[in-house]
Scaffold this motif. Structure first.
Motif, PDB file in Angstrom:
ATOM      1  N   ALA A   1      -6.597  41.723 -26.867  1.00 33.27           N
ATOM      2  CA  ALA A   1      -6.191  42.141 -28.208  1.00 33.27           C
ATOM      3  C   ALA A   1      -7.146  41.612 -29.273  1.00 33.27           C
ATOM      4  CB  ALA A   1      -4.767  41.652 -28.488  1.00 33.27           C
ATOM      5  N   VAL A   2      -7.542  40.341 -29.139  1.00 34.73           N
ATOM      6  CA  VAL A   2      -8.481  39.771 -30.114  1.00 34.73           C
ATOM      7  C   VAL A   2      -9.836  40.481 -30.028  1.00 34.73           C
ATOM      8  CG1 VAL A   2      -9.721  37.682 -30.820  1.00 34.73           C
ATOM      9  CG2 VAL A   2      -7.318  37.530 -30.139  1.00 34.73           C
ATOM     10  N   TYR A   3     -10.292  40.748 -28.810  1.00 33.39           N
ATOM     11  CA  TYR A   3     -11.574  41.446 -28.627  1.00 33.39           C
ATOM     12  C   TYR A   3     -11.503  42.876 -29.182  1.00 33.39           C
ATOM     13  CZ  TYR A   3     -15.654  43.475 -26.304  1.00 33.39           C
ATOM     14  OH  TYR A   3     -16.830  44.113 -26.050  1.00 33.39           O
ATOM     15  N   PHE A   4     -10.423  43.582 -28.862  1.00 33.62           N
ATOM     16  CA  PHE A   4     -10.224  44.949 -29.338  1.00 33.62           C
ATOM     17  C   PHE A   4     -10.122  44.979 -30.856  1.00 33.62           C
ATOM     18  CE2 PHE A   4      -7.228  48.821 -29.373  1.00 33.62           C
ATOM     19  CZ  PHE A   4      -8.290  49.708 -29.382  1.00 33.62           C
ATOM     20  N   PHE A   5      -9.396  44.005 -31.401  1.00 32.59           N
ATOM     21  CA  PHE A   5      -9.261  43.868 -32.858  1.00 32.59           C
ATOM     22  C   PHE A   5     -10.634  43.695 -33.506  1.00 32.59           C
ATOM     23  CE2 PHE A   5      -8.696  40.838 -36.464  1.00 32.59           C
ATOM     24  CZ  PHE A   5      -7.972  41.658 -37.318  1.00 32.59           C
ATOM     25  N   SER A   6     -11.447  42.809 -32.947  1.00 29.57           N
ATOM     26  CA  SER A   6     -12.791  42.567 -33.494  1.00 29.57           C
ATOM     27  C   SER A   6     -13.653  43.824 -33.398  1.00 29.57           C
ATOM     28  CB  SER A   6     -13.469  41.423 -32.733  1.00 29.57           C
ATOM     29  OG  SER A   6     -12.740  40.220 -32.854  1.00 29.57           O
ATOM     30  N   LEU A   7     -13.518  44.540 -32.282  1.00 31.19           N
ATOM     31  CA  LEU A   7     -14.291  45.767 -32.092  1.00 31.19           C
ATOM     32  C   LEU A   7     -13.884  46.836 -33.106  1.00 31.19           C
ATOM     33  CD1 LEU A   7     -16.424  47.044 -30.191  1.00 31.19           C
ATOM     34  CD2 LEU A   7     -14.519  47.906 -28.810  1.00 31.19           C
ATOM     35  N   LEU A   8     -12.588  46.980 -33.327  1.00 31.05           N
ATOM     36  CA  LEU A   8     -12.095  47.948 -34.311  1.00 31.05           C
ATOM     37  C   LEU A   8     -12.579  47.600 -35.713  1.00 31.05           C
ATOM     38  CD1 LEU A   8      -8.424  48.341 -33.018  1.00 31.05           C
ATOM     39  CD2 LEU A   8     -10.181  50.131 -32.991  1.00 31.05           C
TER      40      LEU A   8
ATOM     41  N   SER B   1     -19.770  38.385 -41.762  1.00 32.61           N
ATOM     42  CA  SER B   1     -18.740  37.415 -42.152  1.00 32.61           C
ATOM     43  C   SER B   1     -17.343  38.024 -42.021  1.00 32.61           C
ATOM     44  CB  SER B   1     -18.976  36.923 -43.586  1.00 32.61           C
ATOM     45  OG  SER B   1     -18.795  37.971 -44.522  1.00 32.61           O
ATOM     46  N   ILE B   2     -17.220  39.337 -42.303  1.00 33.64           N
ATOM     47  CA  ILE B   2     -15.935  40.031 -42.131  1.00 33.64           C
ATOM     48  C   ILE B   2     -15.550  40.073 -40.655  1.00 33.64           C
ATOM     49  CG2 ILE B   2     -14.748  42.248 -42.364  1.00 33.64           C
ATOM     50  CD1 ILE B   2     -16.493  42.740 -44.872  1.00 33.64           C
ATOM     51  N   ILE B   3     -16.539  40.374 -39.806  1.00 34.98           N
ATOM     52  CA  ILE B   3     -16.292  40.468 -38.362  1.00 34.98           C
ATOM     53  C   ILE B   3     -15.986  39.090 -37.775  1.00 34.98           C
ATOM     54  CG2 ILE B   3     -17.349  41.046 -36.142  1.00 34.98           C
ATOM     55  CD1 ILE B   3     -18.986  43.186 -37.709  1.00 34.98           C
ATOM     56  N   GLU B   4     -16.691  38.042 -38.216  1.00 36.98           N
ATOM     57  CA  GLU B   4     -16.461  36.685 -37.714  1.00 36.98           C
ATOM     58  C   GLU B   4     -15.039  36.210 -37.992  1.00 36.98           C
ATOM     59  OE1 GLU B   4     -19.457  34.286 -39.473  1.00 36.98           O
ATOM     60  OE2 GLU B   4     -21.092  35.138 -38.258  1.00 36.98           O
ATOM     61  N   GLU B   5     -14.472  36.670 -39.086  1.00 39.49           N
ATOM     62  CA  GLU B   5     -13.102  36.293 -39.445  1.00 39.49           C
ATOM     63  C   GLU B   5     -12.083  36.871 -38.461  1.00 39.49           C
ATOM     64  OE1 GLU B   5     -10.124  34.410 -41.760  1.00 39.49           O
ATOM     65  OE2 GLU B   5     -12.307  34.145 -41.709  1.00 39.49           O
ATOM     66  N   SER B   6     -12.502  37.865 -37.665  1.00 40.05           N
ATOM     67  CA  SER B   6     -11.594  38.511 -36.710  1.00 40.05           C
ATOM     68  C   SER B   6     -11.074  37.548 -35.658  1.00 40.05           C
ATOM     69  CB  SER B   6     -12.304  39.684 -36.021  1.00 40.05           C
ATOM     70  OG  SER B   6     -12.711  40.658 -36.949  1.00 40.05           O
ATOM     71  N   ILE B   7     -11.772  36.432 -35.434  1.00 42.25           N
ATOM     72  CA  ILE B   7     -11.320  35.466 -34.434  1.00 42.25           C
ATOM     73  C   ILE B   7      -9.948  34.902 -34.786  1.00 42.25           C
ATOM     74  CG2 ILE B   7     -12.365  33.421 -35.489  1.00 42.25           C
ATOM     75  CD1 ILE B   7     -12.265  34.260 -31.732  1.00 42.25           C
ATOM     76  N   ASN B   8      -9.577  34.999 -36.076  1.00 45.24           N
ATOM     77  CA  ASN B   8      -8.261  34.515 -36.512  1.00 45.24           C
ATOM     78  C   ASN B   8      -7.169  35.552 -36.336  1.00 45.24           C
ATOM     79  OD1 ASN B   8      -9.135  31.893 -37.342  1.00 45.24           O
ATOM     80  ND2 ASN B   8     -10.004  32.798 -39.188  1.00 45.24           N
ATOM     81  N   PHE B   9      -7.524  36.740 -35.859  1.00 47.47           N
ATOM     82  CA  PHE B   9      -6.572  37.797 -35.500  1.00 47.47           C
ATOM     83  C   PHE B   9      -5.667  38.131 -36.691  1.00 47.47           C
ATOM     84  CE2 PHE B   9      -3.350  39.459 -32.218  1.00 47.47           C
ATOM     85  CZ  PHE B   9      -4.031  40.642 -32.084  1.00 47.47           C
ATOM     86  N   GLY B  10      -4.370  37.999 -36.557  1.00 48.72           N
ATOM     87  CA  GLY B  10      -3.459  38.382 -37.632  1.00 48.72           C
ATOM     88  C   GLY B  10      -3.599  37.558 -38.894  1.00 48.72           C
ATOM     89  N   GLU B  11      -4.203  36.387 -38.789  1.00 53.30           N
ATOM     90  CA  GLU B  11      -4.426  35.526 -39.957  1.00 53.30           C
ATOM     91  C   GLU B  11      -5.799  35.762 -40.588  1.00 53.30           C
ATOM     92  OE1 GLU B  11      -2.805  32.775 -41.794  1.00 53.30           O
ATOM     93  OE2 GLU B  11      -1.198  34.094 -41.106  1.00 53.30           O
TER      94      GLU B  11
ATOM     95  N   ILE C   1     -12.278  44.369 -51.528  1.00 53.61           N
ATOM     96  CA  ILE C   1     -11.240  43.502 -50.950  1.00 53.61           C
ATOM     97  C   ILE C   1     -10.099  44.320 -50.356  1.00 53.61           C
ATOM     98  CG2 ILE C   1      -9.439  41.815 -51.508  1.00 53.61           C
ATOM     99  CD1 ILE C   1     -11.400  40.520 -53.450  1.00 53.61           C
ATOM    100  N   GLY C   2      -9.610  45.303 -51.104  1.00 57.08           N
ATOM    101  CA  GLY C   2      -8.507  46.125 -50.608  1.00 57.08           C
ATOM    102  C   GLY C   2      -8.871  46.889 -49.353  1.00 57.08           C
ATOM    103  N   ALA C   3     -10.099  47.388 -49.299  1.00 56.00           N
ATOM    104  CA  ALA C   3     -10.540  48.141 -48.125  1.00 56.00           C
ATOM    105  C   ALA C   3     -10.637  47.241 -46.894  1.00 56.00           C
ATOM    106  CB  ALA C   3     -11.894  48.786 -48.414  1.00 56.00           C
ATOM    107  N   VAL C   4     -11.132  46.014 -47.075  1.00 49.93           N
ATOM    108  CA  VAL C   4     -11.234  45.081 -45.944  1.00 49.93           C
ATOM    109  C   VAL C   4      -9.850  44.680 -45.461  1.00 49.93           C
ATOM    110  CG1 VAL C   4     -12.047  42.812 -45.212  1.00 49.93           C
ATOM    111  CG2 VAL C   4     -13.500  44.230 -46.669  1.00 49.93           C
TER     112      VAL C   4
END
Length: 514
Positions: free
Chosen positions: A425-432, A449-459, A471-474
């Protein structure tokens, strides 16, 4: 050894025994269910990544999965009440240590200790019940234990959510202290000791080591994938070692005099069938419960208390239905319940997967409620017949082994699915997120930097260097990517529940009437 006596549910000994077994088992189960809801607060307070959260869950489950059968064997050999008591003491002490942890690493290590205590505690409950109650009362006792423990377990999210919302998530660990003390005293004063007859073999510590090492390396390898990728040596080497360790575990089990998991018992088609059912059904349940909680709190805007309360329909169904199902399965046979229950559960998982972004708790009844109701009904139809079938398929002389194997498989399924789907899920989330970022007009540095933040998943939070107009788009990218990952978790879990029903259909036979 003195002759064992058997009691009824209405006897004083029966009541004390059942009460102590329910409370002690609930200590272990409630920690897991409550922890799912408090993970967001824990993640924020201890500065944990998404991967760290899966380690908090799996560090406990690895020890529980690998040692729970040893715990059952030790109880059969040295005395079920004695090992049960020592498990409670270790679990209680480690709960205190978890509650005072000041870093995520400390919490993970203390959860390992807590899992060890749970492994010596959990299998004792069903083994003690089987040894204490008469054949006429055993089914009712097991049904009462199953319903009560699941009921308390499902109350865990409500308790955890209430405590997390007021900043007291650590109390989910401290609450075990008075319960543990009470149970240890009751067991010492009121519950008769029992052992398996002629059990003189040594404990299979070698098998336990290889199983624990296999689960730990599997977990380590899978949870490294989102950050490092499958081609990194820290990902694929642990996975290879995990496979080798598991093969060594099977090799040991074939050759030792008293294996922790006697492979011969799986020649019993019904026992194999219910354990395969257990693995796939509880794997799906573990995944859905975890990701549903994260979705509600981190994406849908529920408070942690509100997220805990959403599981109340499940709790009510278990209270109203489970014990009655136990009586009906004794009358009509467990097989039909074991076929139908997982199917209803699977439909519930599918319904939950259809839910997208909502406006919050006010839309709960038309979004998440139908799915929760369905999988709650499915589990209510399954839990008691499953437990009874496991215990009846092997025989009282190996009650500890039967209970230990099934409990171990329940936890192995949770360990495996948390590692695989957690990493996936974390990998798929980062890929998406990575794919969606391409639609934004941002520099490569900001995109990274946006992609690196994906390691925090829902947070995942919008990095500070993102321009205000983006900001809204991200935020929308993080939200939609999480919901897509969550949706696939629900669909995969539904497939596993359907498979569980299939194993019951093809492998489970009704026991012959005596």
């Amino acid at each position: 050894m003195a002759k064992e006596h058997h009691y009824g549910l209405s006897s004083s000994t029966g009541k004390w025994t059942l009460g102590a077994c329910i409370i002690a088992s609930s200590m272990a189960f409630i920690d897991t269910s409550a922890l799912n809801v408090v993970l967001p607060s824990l993640q924020e307070d201890l500065n944990a990544t998404g991967t760290d959260l899966f380690w908090v869950l799996n560090s406990y489950l690895v020890m529980l999965s690998s040692l729970i059968i040893v715990g059952g064997s030790l109880g059969d050999k040295l005395g079920r009440v004695k090992i049960f008591q020592w498990g409670i003491i270790l679990f209680t002490v480690s709960s205190i240590l978890c509650g005072i942890s000041t870093s995520i690493d400390q919490l993970i290590w203390f959860r390992i200790l807590q899992g060890t205590g749970g492994a010596f505690m959990i299998p004792g409950s069903l083994a003690i019940i089987s040894a204490t109650f008469s054949d006429q009362e055993k089914g009712k006792a097991i049904g009462t234990w199953s319903a009560a423990t699941v009921l308390v377990t499902m109350g865990g999210p409500i308790l955890g959510g209430a405590l997390a919302d007021i900043g007291l998530w650590r109390l989910i660990f401290f609450i075990n202290v008075p319960l543990g003390v009470i149970c240890a005293i009751v067991l010492y004063l009121k519950v008769p000791e029992s052992k398996a007859p002629e059990n003189k073999h040594r404990i299979d510590w070698k098998g336990a080591f290889f199983l624990a090492f296999s689960l730990a390396t599997f977990t380590f390898g899978f949870l490294n994938i989102p950050e490092l990728g499958i081609s990194d040596v820290k990902s694929f080497i642990p996975l290879i070692i995990g496979v080798i360790s598991f093969l060594l575990f099977l090799y040991v089990e074939k050759r030792v005099n008293a294996p922790m998991m006697p492979l011969g018992i799986f020649k019993n088609m019904t026992f194999s069938g219910v354990n395969l059912l257990t693995f796939f059904l509880y794997a799906g349940l573990s995944a859905v419960m975890l990701f549903l909680s994260l979705n509600m709190i981190q994406i849908q805007g529920y408070t942690q208390m509100q997220a805990g309360l959403t599981f109340l329909p499940f709790t009510i169904l278990m209270a109203l239905i489970a014990r009655r199902v136990g009586s009906l399965s004794d009358k009509w046979g467990a097989r039909n319940f074991l076929i139908g229950g997982p199917i209803v559960t699977a439909v519930g998982f599918l319904a939950l997967g259809l839910v997208g972004k909502t406006s919050g708790i006010e839309e709960f009844w038309g979004t998440f409620f139908p799915g929760i109701l369905l999988f709650g009904l499915g589990m209510s139809l399954t839990v008691v017949p499953l437990t009874s079938t496991v215990m009846q398929s092997i025989g009282n002389d190996r009650a500890g082994i039967a209970s230990g194997v099934n409990n171990s498989i329940t936890r192995i399924s949770g360990t495996f699915i948390n590692a695989v789907l957690g990493a996936g899920a974390v990998y798929f989330f980062s890929l998406l997120v990575s794919n969606e970022i391409e639609t934004l007009q941002v520099s490569k540095q900001i995109a990274n930097s946006i992609i690196e933040e994906s390691i925090n998943f829902g947070e995942a939070k919008v990095p500070s260097d993102v321009a205000s107009n983006n900001i809204g788009a991200v935020e929308q990218i993080y939200t939609s990517s999480f919901i897509t990952a969550y949706r696939w978790v629900c669909y995969i879990s539904a497939v596993m529940a359907f498979l569980a029903s299939g194993f019951a259909f093809f492998m489970v036979k009704e026991p012959s009437k005596k």
